[in-house]
Design a protein around this motif. Structure first.
Motif, PDB file in Angstrom:
ATOM      1  N   GLN A   1      28.791   7.660  55.169  1.00 40.78           N
ATOM      2  CA  GLN A   1      30.206   7.464  54.860  1.00 40.78           C
ATOM      3  C   GLN A   1      30.615   6.030  55.215  1.00 40.78           C
ATOM      4  OE1 GLN A   1      32.703  10.622  56.465  1.00 40.78           O
ATOM      5  NE2 GLN A   1      30.967  12.026  56.432  1.00 40.78           N
ATOM      6  N   LEU A   2      30.119   5.067  54.448  1.00 37.28           N
ATOM      7  CA  LEU A   2      30.390   3.653  54.719  1.00 37.28           C
ATOM      8  C   LEU A   2      31.622   3.192  53.942  1.00 37.28           C
ATOM      9  CD1 LEU A   2      27.511   4.004  55.786  1.00 37.28           C
ATOM     10  CD2 LEU A   2      26.977   1.742  54.886  1.00 37.28           C
ATOM     11  N   THR A   3      32.510   2.497  54.634  1.00 43.04           N
ATOM     12  CA  THR A   3      33.751   2.041  54.014  1.00 43.04           C
ATOM     13  C   THR A   3      33.872   0.524  53.930  1.00 43.04           C
ATOM     14  OG1 THR A   3      34.841   2.213  56.174  1.00 43.04           O
ATOM     15  CG2 THR A   3      35.050   4.105  54.686  1.00 43.04           C
ATOM     16  N   ASP A   4      33.045  -0.206  54.677  1.00 40.72           N
ATOM     17  CA  ASP A   4      33.164  -1.669  54.648  1.00 40.72           C
ATOM     18  C   ASP A   4      31.856  -2.316  55.069  1.00 40.72           C
ATOM     19  OD1 ASP A   4      34.323  -4.108  54.242  1.00 40.72           O
ATOM     20  OD2 ASP A   4      35.946  -3.842  55.672  1.00 40.72           O
ATOM     21  N   VAL A   5      31.585  -3.493  54.536  1.00 36.87           N
ATOM     22  CA  VAL A   5      30.424  -4.281  54.943  1.00 36.87           C
ATOM     23  C   VAL A   5      30.790  -5.755  54.797  1.00 36.87           C
ATOM     24  CG1 VAL A   5      29.397  -4.168  52.622  1.00 36.87           C
ATOM     25  CG2 VAL A   5      27.951  -4.683  54.603  1.00 36.87           C
ATOM     26  N   VAL A   6      30.523  -6.533  55.846  1.00 35.24           N
ATOM     27  CA  VAL A   6      30.853  -7.961  55.870  1.00 35.24           C
ATOM     28  C   VAL A   6      29.684  -8.720  56.489  1.00 35.24           C
ATOM     29  CG1 VAL A   6      32.395  -9.737  56.761  1.00 35.24           C
ATOM     30  CG2 VAL A   6      33.326  -7.511  56.108  1.00 35.24           C
ATOM     31  N   TYR A   7      29.260  -9.817  55.839  1.00 33.85           N
ATOM     32  CA  TYR A   7      28.236 -10.670  56.427  1.00 33.85           C
ATOM     33  C   TYR A   7      28.863 -11.978  56.872  1.00 33.85           C
ATOM     34  CZ  TYR A   7      24.077 -13.470  57.175  1.00 33.85           C
ATOM     35  OH  TYR A   7      23.112 -14.266  57.764  1.00 33.85           O
ATOM     36  N   ASP A   8      28.667 -12.330  58.148  1.00 31.09           N
ATOM     37  CA  ASP A   8      29.168 -13.581  58.706  1.00 31.09           C
ATOM     38  C   ASP A   8      28.035 -14.604  58.665  1.00 31.09           C
ATOM     39  OD1 ASP A   8      29.986 -15.708  60.328  1.00 31.09           O
ATOM     40  OD2 ASP A   8      31.162 -14.418  61.631  1.00 31.09           O
ATOM     41  N   GLY A   9      28.127 -15.567  57.722  1.00 31.54           N
ATOM     42  CA  GLY A   9      27.064 -16.534  57.551  1.00 31.54           C
ATOM     43  C   GLY A   9      26.902 -17.475  58.725  1.00 31.54           C
ATOM     44  N   LYS A  10      27.998 -17.753  59.455  1.00 33.78           N
ATOM     45  CA  LYS A  10      27.908 -18.661  60.602  1.00 33.78           C
ATOM     46  C   LYS A  10      27.169 -18.012  61.765  1.00 33.78           C
ATOM     47  CE  LYS A  10      32.033 -21.371  59.532  1.00 33.78           C
ATOM     48  NZ  LYS A  10      33.374 -21.822  60.015  1.00 33.78           N
ATOM     49  N   LEU A  11      27.528 -16.775  62.072  1.00 39.70           N
ATOM     50  CA  LEU A  11      26.873 -16.064  63.173  1.00 39.70           C
ATOM     51  C   LEU A  11      25.594 -15.372  62.732  1.00 39.70           C
ATOM     52  CD1 LEU A  11      29.954 -14.418  64.950  1.00 39.70           C
ATOM     53  CD2 LEU A  11      28.746 -16.521  65.574  1.00 39.70           C
TER      54      LEU A  11
END
Length: 203
Positions: A94-104
């Motif tokens: 039940q995934l609602t969001d995914v974000v990749y932080d390129g800096k970290l």
């Protein structure tokens, strides 16, 4: 249609599989071609895509079937979106969001039932869990600050540590003080008050 997202010069559109059962449920087209009435291409996936993000491994999608257990974390492989839950040690569908932080170089995956998963891409991919039992609705990253939205609380993490929680009641009190003629309770909808989405303004 269910969801819409733009990644650089490509527009992605997820069709609701409950309108019509399709193996190719995710469509994409260059934005320039879309404006000119061009033909869409498609990726094979038979669940609902809630959010997408580009990563060093390729396009990833947070998916939740809503009415079934078809969701999970998906990765684009050629003409298919492939479920990679097992490879990433992720037990939620039940995934609602995914974000990749390129800096970290970190991947944040929000779920409705297992909280927030954080994957570190700096070395061998490793994971940690935050808000383990929370229903994560939305994520935003600003610098070293991570904002996590749940149905009744907005949490601020900084450098991996919880700094502050803002509740729905705190927002109601703020509105009563600053705009006494307005109230969350005055919204005419047949549903309980809760947070739904998180937006960041530069103002």
């Amino acid at each position: 249609n269910f969801g819409l997202a733009q990644m650089k010069d490509t527009l992605f559109l997820c069709r609701s599989k409950y309108m019509k059962t399709l193996h190719h449920n995710l469509f994409f087209i260059l934005t320039g071609n879309y404006l000119q009435g061009g033909k869409m291409d498609s990726l094979e996936i038979s669940t609902l895509v809630w959010k997408m993000t580009p990563t060093p491994l390729g396009l990833m999608a947070a998916c939740w079937g809503a009415r079934d257990a078809s969701g999970g974390l998906f990765l684009r492989m050629g003409k298919k979106m492939v479920n990679i839950n097992e490879q990433f040690g992720l037990t939620s569908t039940q995934l609602t969001d995914v974000v990749y932080d390129g800096k970290l170089k970190k991947l944040y995956v929000g779920t409705r039932d297992k909280g927030l998963y954080v994957y570190d891409f700096n070395t061998i991919i490793s994971k940690e869990k935050i808000e383990a039992k929370s229903d994560i609705l939305d994520l935003k990253i600003i610098g070293n600050k991570l904002f996590i939205l749940k149905k009744d609380t907005l949490s601020l993490y900084e450098n991996g540590l919880l700094k502050k929680n803002i509740s729905l009641a705190d927002v109601e009190k703020f509105i009563q003080i600053t705009k006494p003629n307005n109230s969350l309770r005055s919204i005419d909808i047949d549903a309980p008050n809760r947070f739904l989405d998180l937006s960041i303004s530069n103002n």
